[in-house]
Design a protein around this motif. Sequence first.
Motif, short mmCIF file in Angstrom:
data_model
loop_
_atom_site.label_atom_id
_atom_site.label_comp_id
_atom_site.label_asym_id
_atom_site.label_seq_id
_atom_site.Cartn_x
_atom_site.Cartn_y
_atom_site.Cartn_z
N LEU A 33 0.83 -1.20 0.00
CA LEU A 33 0.00 0.00 0.00
C LEU A 33 0.87 1.25 0.00
CD1 LEU A 33 -2.66 -1.03 2.69
CD2 LEU A 33 -2.84 -1.26 0.21
N THR A 34 0.42 2.25 -0.72
CA THR A 34 1.12 3.53 -0.70
C THR A 34 0.75 4.27 0.59
OG1 THR A 34 -0.67 4.74 -1.78
CG2 THR A 34 0.95 3.66 -3.21
N LYS A 35 1.49 5.28 0.89
CA LYS A 35 1.20 6.10 2.07
C LYS A 35 -0.19 6.70 1.98
CE LYS A 35 2.96 10.07 4.69
NZ LYS A 35 4.02 11.12 4.75
N GLU A 36 -0.56 7.12 0.77
CA GLU A 36 -1.89 7.72 0.57
C GLU A 36 -2.99 6.69 0.80
OE1 GLU A 36 0.66 7.99 -1.49
OE2 GLU A 36 1.14 10.13 -1.24
N GLN A 37 -2.77 5.47 0.31
CA GLN A 37 -3.78 4.42 0.50
C GLN A 37 -3.94 4.07 1.98
OE1 GLN A 37 -2.02 1.54 -2.18
NE2 GLN A 37 -3.61 1.88 -3.74
N PRO A 135 -7.04 -2.43 -2.54
CA PRO A 135 -6.84 -0.99 -2.29
C PRO A 135 -7.38 -0.08 -3.38
CG PRO A 135 -4.77 -2.06 -2.88
CD PRO A 135 -5.76 -3.16 -2.65
N ASN A 136 -7.58 -0.60 -4.57
CA ASN A 136 -8.07 0.24 -5.67
C ASN A 136 -9.59 0.17 -5.83
OD1 ASN A 136 -5.42 1.05 -6.47
ND2 ASN A 136 -5.15 -0.96 -7.42
N ASP A 137 -10.24 -0.54 -4.92
CA ASP A 137 -11.68 -0.66 -5.00
C ASP A 137 -12.36 0.51 -4.30
OD1 ASP A 137 -14.00 -1.91 -5.88
OD2 ASP A 137 -13.27 -3.88 -5.30
N SER A 138 -13.66 0.57 -4.41
CA SER A 138 -14.41 1.70 -3.85
C SER A 138 -15.34 1.24 -2.73
CB SER A 138 -15.25 2.36 -4.95
OG SER A 138 -16.12 1.42 -5.55
N ILE A 139 -15.70 2.18 -1.89
CA ILE A 139 -16.65 1.91 -0.81
C ILE A 139 -18.06 2.23 -1.33
CG2 ILE A 139 -17.38 2.53 1.52
CD1 ILE A 139 -14.68 1.15 1.41
N PRO A 140 -18.99 1.29 -1.22
CA PRO A 140 -20.33 1.55 -1.73
C PRO A 140 -21.13 2.44 -0.79
CG PRO A 140 -20.29 -0.56 -0.62
CD PRO A 140 -18.87 -0.04 -0.60
#
Length: 346
Positions: A33-37, A135-140
């Motif tokens: 994971l990146t720092k932003e993630q 990590p690249n998914d979205s929250i519904p």
Amino acid sequence: MKIRRLIVLSVGVVCLFCLTGCHKKERIPTPELTKEQKEEIKQVEVPVKRYEQALFQADLNNLPAEMEKLYGQYPDNLISRDCWKDNRMMQGLKAYLKDPTIKALYQECQKQYADMSDVQKSLVDAFKIYLTHFPNDSIPTIITLIPGLDFSSPSVFGYGNDVFICLDMYLGQKYKYYSEAGMPLYIAARCERKYMATDVFSKSICYRHLPDKTLLTLLDNMVDEGKKLFFTQTMFPNVKEQDIIGYSEEKYAWAKKYEGQVWQYFIENQLLYSKDETVLRRMIDETPFTRDFGNQSPGRIGAYIGWRIVNSYMANHKDITLEQLMQNSNAQLILKESYYKPIFNK
């Protein structure tokens, strides 16, 4: 008792050997994971929108204008463009909102779910784990509804990036309208608040990561169900296994005790590669018990065994990510490389 369906305002809507009782939870590798993630995960929020409240707070004497004001706040499969201009649709919605049973369901839902902060917290915690794997998914957006006790349909379902929860399917197994509507007891037993958050994942979110493949054999279906359960358990590591699959203590104890016998039965009767619809329904569908094993057995025993196979597979493949597991559509390979061998208890 007459039950109306929801008026939708749109044109369309283990260990190397799986020992009975020793179901070890394994650590699953996650992407870097990146720092932003990492920072995004810390700040996860799960929005919950109360569609049933919006409808019942509307002025019935000015319903078209009320629906026009709500347009854009909810997805088109609930409130479609210009639906307020359709007189027949507005009359149907008004009839739904004035229906005595729907009104009673609404009042009970508001009584039990005036505060949903506990459910929301469970979802936030689960989605934080989810984002470490995806990590690249979205929250519904979670949207609550009152369809009117349509217990032939899922209590939770996804549409686009929205997840819909039918609140009237979580009013407690002893809720009076369940029996009056003819709901079977084994279905009512799952209508508890404690299942709502896990159902969001097992009935909706998991499908984002399952391949679009026709399931032909019993083994295909078992492993597919096992992956859904494993996926959900990963997001809820502190929830009891019996609650992940929705078994009572007695039914779960039976499944653990007789896991070896069930597996032997599948092998001896050559059921794993059966495509017989009656076999699939007996072993996979929601039922009060599995006919082949008597009244004390749980339903969905094939799903339970599939879960054990997937657990064993992941225990023996510590380099496999959750995404790789979910995308693996080769049920026979998963079984072979699981080294699944349950103990036969006499």
